[in-house]
Design a protein around this motif. Structure first.
Motif, PDB file in Angstrom:
ATOM      1  N   ALA A 112     -16.130  55.493 -13.339  1.00 56.66           N
ATOM      2  CA  ALA A 112     -16.086  55.969 -14.725  1.00 56.66           C
ATOM      3  C   ALA A 112     -14.802  56.758 -14.981  1.00 56.66           C
ATOM      4  O   ALA A 112     -14.134  56.566 -16.011  1.00 56.66           O
ATOM      5  CB  ALA A 112     -17.309  56.821 -15.027  1.00 56.66           C
ATOM      6  N   VAL A 113     -14.423  57.620 -14.050  1.00 55.56           N
ATOM      7  CA  VAL A 113     -13.187  58.394 -14.204  1.00 55.56           C
ATOM      8  C   VAL A 113     -11.990  57.456 -14.197  1.00 55.56           C
ATOM      9  O   VAL A 113     -11.061  57.598 -15.003  1.00 55.56           O
ATOM     10  CB  VAL A 113     -13.082  59.462 -13.092  1.00 55.56           C
ATOM     11  CG1 VAL A 113     -11.696  60.076 -13.047  1.00 55.56           C
ATOM     12  CG2 VAL A 113     -14.133  60.536 -13.298  1.00 55.56           C
ATOM     13  N   GLY A 114     -11.994  56.472 -13.313  1.00 53.39           N
ATOM     14  CA  GLY A 114     -10.904  55.488 -13.266  1.00 53.39           C
ATOM     15  C   GLY A 114     -10.775  54.716 -14.568  1.00 53.39           C
ATOM     16  O   GLY A 114      -9.666  54.461 -15.049  1.00 53.39           O
ATOM     17  N   ALA A 115     -11.893  54.338 -15.157  1.00 53.71           N
ATOM     18  CA  ALA A 115     -11.869  53.602 -16.422  1.00 53.71           C
ATOM     19  C   ALA A 115     -11.322  54.478 -17.548  1.00 53.71           C
ATOM     20  O   ALA A 115     -10.552  54.008 -18.393  1.00 53.71           O
ATOM     21  CB  ALA A 115     -13.269  53.106 -16.766  1.00 53.71           C
ATOM     22  N   LEU A 116     -11.698  55.740 -17.575  1.00 46.47           N
ATOM     23  CA  LEU A 116     -11.187  56.651 -18.609  1.00 46.47           C
ATOM     24  C   LEU A 116      -9.683  56.872 -18.462  1.00 46.47           C
ATOM     25  O   LEU A 116      -8.952  56.907 -19.453  1.00 46.47           O
ATOM     26  CB  LEU A 116     -11.926  57.986 -18.543  1.00 46.47           C
ATOM     27  CG  LEU A 116     -13.365  57.968 -19.037  1.00 46.47           C
ATOM     28  CD1 LEU A 116     -14.036  59.311 -18.773  1.00 46.47           C
ATOM     29  CD2 LEU A 116     -13.426  57.627 -20.509  1.00 46.47           C
ATOM     30  N   ALA A 153      -7.904  53.730 -19.645  1.00 41.58           N
ATOM     31  CA  ALA A 153      -7.961  53.594 -21.102  1.00 41.58           C
ATOM     32  C   ALA A 153      -6.993  54.551 -21.779  1.00 41.58           C
ATOM     33  O   ALA A 153      -6.423  54.245 -22.821  1.00 41.58           O
ATOM     34  CB  ALA A 153      -9.381  53.850 -21.593  1.00 41.58           C
ATOM     35  N   GLY A 154      -6.770  55.700 -21.191  1.00 42.89           N
ATOM     36  CA  GLY A 154      -5.851  56.682 -21.769  1.00 42.89           C
ATOM     37  C   GLY A 154      -4.391  56.303 -21.599  1.00 42.89           C
ATOM     38  O   GLY A 154      -3.521  56.838 -22.269  1.00 42.89           O
ATOM     39  N   CYS A 155      -4.100  55.366 -20.714  1.00 42.39           N
ATOM     40  CA  CYS A 155      -2.709  54.972 -20.459  1.00 42.39           C
ATOM     41  C   CYS A 155      -2.237  53.869 -21.392  1.00 42.39           C
ATOM     42  O   CYS A 155      -1.088  53.456 -21.322  1.00 42.39           O
ATOM     43  CB  CYS A 155      -2.553  54.499 -19.018  1.00 42.39           C
ATOM     44  SG  CYS A 155      -2.793  55.819 -17.824  1.00 42.39           S
ATOM     45  N   GLY A 156      -3.066  53.380 -22.265  1.00 41.07           N
ATOM     46  CA  GLY A 156      -2.680  52.310 -23.182  1.00 41.07           C
ATOM     47  C   GLY A 156      -1.751  52.791 -24.266  1.00 41.07           C
ATOM     48  O   GLY A 156      -1.634  53.973 -24.539  1.00 41.07           O
TER      49      GLY A 156
END
Length: 80
Positions: A18-22, A25-28
């Motif tokens: 979950a932390v990896g996905a967040l 997503a923030g790096c887009g």
């Protein structure tokens, strides 16, 4: 291995995913119209007229006609 140990392992794995996905997503990139890359920061908008800072003002006055300049306006200044 006890059931509690397995549950803790799965919980940590789910949390890490979950932390990896967040983070991913923030790096887009953003396609918002308020981005600063669309601002035009050249010419008179910069201090000292141009990006080189050489204060080159656009004018019809040059070394050939400067001696012909006359007073265009004045304002009286009174002291106290």
């Amino acid at each position: 291995m006890s059931m509690l140990s397995k549950l803790k392992g799965w919980s940590l794995l789910v949390l890490a995913l979950a932390v990896g996905a967040l983070v991913a997503a923030g790096c887009g990139s953003s396609s918002s119209s308020s981005s600063s890359s669309s601002a035009n920061l050249t010419g008179d908008g910069q201090p000292n007229i141009d990006l080189a800072g050489n204060r080159e003002a656009k004018s019809e006055i040059d070394s050939g006609n400067v001696s012909q300049l006359k007073e265009a306006w004045s304002m009286p200044v009174e002291g106290q």
